[in-house]
Design a protein around this motif. Structure first.
Motif, PDB file in Angstrom:
ATOM      1  N   SER A 148      37.472  13.514 -59.239  1.00 32.30           N
ATOM      2  CA  SER A 148      36.440  13.093 -58.301  1.00 32.30           C
ATOM      3  C   SER A 148      36.943  11.869 -57.526  1.00 32.30           C
ATOM      4  O   SER A 148      37.915  11.220 -57.927  1.00 32.30           O
ATOM      5  CB  SER A 148      35.152  12.731 -59.045  1.00 32.30           C
ATOM      6  N   MET A 149      36.259  11.549 -56.438  1.00 34.52           N
ATOM      7  CA  MET A 149      36.657  10.382 -55.659  1.00 34.52           C
ATOM      8  C   MET A 149      36.545   9.119 -56.513  1.00 34.52           C
ATOM      9  O   MET A 149      37.406   8.245 -56.459  1.00 34.52           O
ATOM     10  CB  MET A 149      35.805  10.249 -54.396  1.00 34.52           C
ATOM     11  N   ARG A 150      35.497   9.018 -57.331  1.00 34.05           N
ATOM     12  CA  ARG A 150      35.337   7.858 -58.208  1.00 34.05           C
ATOM     13  C   ARG A 150      36.499   7.774 -59.206  1.00 34.05           C
ATOM     14  O   ARG A 150      37.020   6.706 -59.456  1.00 34.05           O
ATOM     15  CB  ARG A 150      34.011   7.898 -58.948  1.00 34.05           C
ATOM     16  N   ASP A 151      36.902   8.912 -59.777  1.00 38.41           N
ATOM     17  CA  ASP A 151      38.033   8.920 -60.708  1.00 38.41           C
ATOM     18  C   ASP A 151      39.309   8.440 -60.022  1.00 38.41           C
ATOM     19  O   ASP A 151      40.062   7.648 -60.595  1.00 38.41           O
ATOM     20  CB  ASP A 151      38.265  10.320 -61.274  1.00 38.41           C
ATOM     21  N   MET A 152      39.540   8.927 -58.801  1.00 38.59           N
ATOM     22  CA  MET A 152      40.734   8.501 -58.067  1.00 38.59           C
ATOM     23  C   MET A 152      40.687   7.009 -57.767  1.00 38.59           C
ATOM     24  O   MET A 152      41.696   6.311 -57.906  1.00 38.59           O
ATOM     25  CB  MET A 152      40.882   9.295 -56.769  1.00 38.59           C
ATOM     26  N   ALA A 153      39.522   6.501 -57.369  1.00 35.74           N
ATOM     27  CA  ALA A 153      39.377   5.068 -57.088  1.00 35.74           C
ATOM     28  C   ALA A 153      39.619   4.253 -58.353  1.00 35.74           C
ATOM     29  O   ALA A 153      40.296   3.209 -58.312  1.00 35.74           O
ATOM     30  CB  ALA A 153      37.999   4.775 -56.516  1.00 35.74           C
ATOM     31  N   ASN A 154      39.104   4.714 -59.483  1.00 42.16           N
ATOM     32  CA  ASN A 154      39.312   4.012 -60.750  1.00 42.16           C
ATOM     33  C   ASN A 154      40.789   3.949 -61.116  1.00 42.16           C
ATOM     34  O   ASN A 154      41.276   2.914 -61.570  1.00 42.16           O
ATOM     35  CB  ASN A 154      38.519   4.672 -61.872  1.00 42.16           C
ATOM     36  N   VAL A 155      41.501   5.044 -60.921  1.00 41.74           N
ATOM     37  CA  VAL A 155      42.932   5.086 -61.223  1.00 41.74           C
ATOM     38  C   VAL A 155      43.690   4.060 -60.369  1.00 41.74           C
ATOM     39  O   VAL A 155      44.643   3.438 -60.820  1.00 41.74           O
ATOM     40  CB  VAL A 155      43.489   6.510 -60.996  1.00 41.74           C
TER      41      VAL A 155
END
Length: 55
Positions: free
Chosen positions: A14-21
């Motif tokens: 998800s976009m949130r997962d990518m941002a967290n990474v």
């Protein structure tokens, strides 16, 4: 954009997962600065987009 590509896995994120990474908290900034350019350059695919065959 290279940071995003280097840190992503080959599976769906998800976009949130990518941002967290990438250690980015501001999703609007992340979308405008990373996701949109990557989609425009076809470095990412949007899995939520579907072809609707009507008719």
């Amino acid at each position: 954009m290279e940071l995003l590509i280097q840190k992503m896995s080959d599976s769906y994120m998800s976009m949130r997962d990518m941002a967290n990474v990438c250690d980015i908290k501001d999703l609007k900034y992340f979308r405008e600065s990373y996701i949109t350019p990557a989609l425009e350059e076809e470095l990412l695919t949007n899995r939520s987009t579907r072809n609707n065959n009507i008719g």
